[in-house]
Design an enzyme around this catalytic site. Structure first.
Site, PDB file in Angstrom:
ATOM      1  CE1 TYR A 188      -0.467  -2.033   1.856  1.00  0.00           C
ATOM      2  CE2 TYR A 188      -2.280  -3.419   2.969  1.00  0.00           C
ATOM      3  CZ  TYR A 188      -1.514  -3.137   1.507  1.00  0.00           C
ATOM      4  OH  TYR A 188      -1.992  -3.116   0.582  1.00  0.00           O
TER       5      TYR A 188
ATOM      6  CG  ASN B 173       6.893  -0.996  -5.508  1.00  0.00           C
ATOM      7  OD1 ASN B 173       7.839  -0.519  -6.059  1.00  0.00           O
ATOM      8  ND2 ASN B 173       6.805  -2.291  -4.867  1.00  0.00           N
TER       9      ASN B 173
ATOM     10  CB  CYS C  11       3.981  -3.676  -3.150  1.00  0.00           C
ATOM     11  SG  CYS C  11       4.020  -3.654  -4.934  1.00  0.00           S
ATOM     12  CG  HIS C  12       3.486  -9.732  -4.757  1.00  0.00           C
ATOM     13  ND1 HIS C  12       4.835  -9.149  -5.606  1.00  0.00           N
ATOM     14  CD2 HIS C  12       4.106 -11.129  -4.559  1.00  0.00           C
ATOM     15  CE1 HIS C  12       5.725 -10.043  -5.297  1.00  0.00           C
ATOM     16  NE2 HIS C  12       5.513 -11.101  -4.883  1.00  0.00           N
TER      17      HIS C  12
ATOM     18  CD  GLU D  37       6.636 -14.390  -3.885  1.00  0.00           C
ATOM     19  OE1 GLU D  37       6.521 -14.154  -2.775  1.00  0.00           O
ATOM     20  OE2 GLU D  37       7.232 -13.378  -4.704  1.00  0.00           O
TER      21      GLU D  37
END
Length: 186
Positions: free
Chosen positions: A124, A147, A155-156, A182
């Site tokens: 952040y 979001n 945002c993950h 991912e």
């Protein structure tokens, strides 16, 4: 009187194609559960994990106007890109995004968020610095929480300063699954 399903589908498709709708939506099945996906003529407007679609659609209509209708074909491009992402054939999205209704700061943060690479994480605080407000990590957290298009604007991929997985509007279990997909988590 009941309208035949074929006529209903043709009506919805024609309304979406002709630009009569402020937004079109459909429910997209994913490994994380059903997502409500809404689009406008400007691009992807909303992806929602919300279990209350009426609440999401009310927010959509407040942003773009009251003419919001389920029109599955209108979200086909978003559906296809999401499906490719979930089977690891897509690492980034080519969808235009409609960020109407957001503050300039939120748009700056989301623009920077879009640059966080697939398979990596950021914090952040790092995102706040990139958005030009290095002391605004909490404000960035609020932007992440609100979001409008999670997954597409990833945002993950944002974690706490210590690397801890904190905060995700879709639930931490979904954040973990996305990061595993991912390869950011083993």
């Amino acid at each position: 009187m009941t309208v035949p399903a074929d006529l209903d589908h043709r009506f919805r498709d024609a309304a979406a194609r002709s630009g009569l709708l402020d937004a079109a939506f459909d429910v997209v099945e994913t490994p994380l559960g059903d997502l409500l996906v809404a689009v406008t003529n400007r691009g992807l407007l909303r992806i929602s994990y919300d279990s209350d679609p009426d609440k999401t659609l009310e927010r959509v209509s407040q942003v773009v106007g009251a003419s919001v209708m389920r029109a599955p074909r209108a979200v086909d491009e978003a559906r296809r890109e999401l499906e490719e992402y979930f089977v690891r054939r897509r690492r980034g999205f080519d969808l235009a995004v409609d960020l109407r209704g957001l503050t300039p700061f939120a748009v700056r943060v989301l623009d920077e968020l879009a640059r966080v690479p697939y398979g990596l994480t950021s914090t952040y605080g790092e995102l706040a610095a990139l958005a030009g407000r290095p002391r605004a990590a909490r404000a960035v957290g609020m932007v992440m929480n609100r979001n409008p298009v999670p997954i597409v604007l990833p945002c993950h991929r944002i974690v706490g300063a210590s690397g801890d997985l904190v905060g995700y509007a879709g639930g931490l279990e979904r954040k973990v699954e996305l990061l595993r997909l991912e390869g950011a988590l083993l």
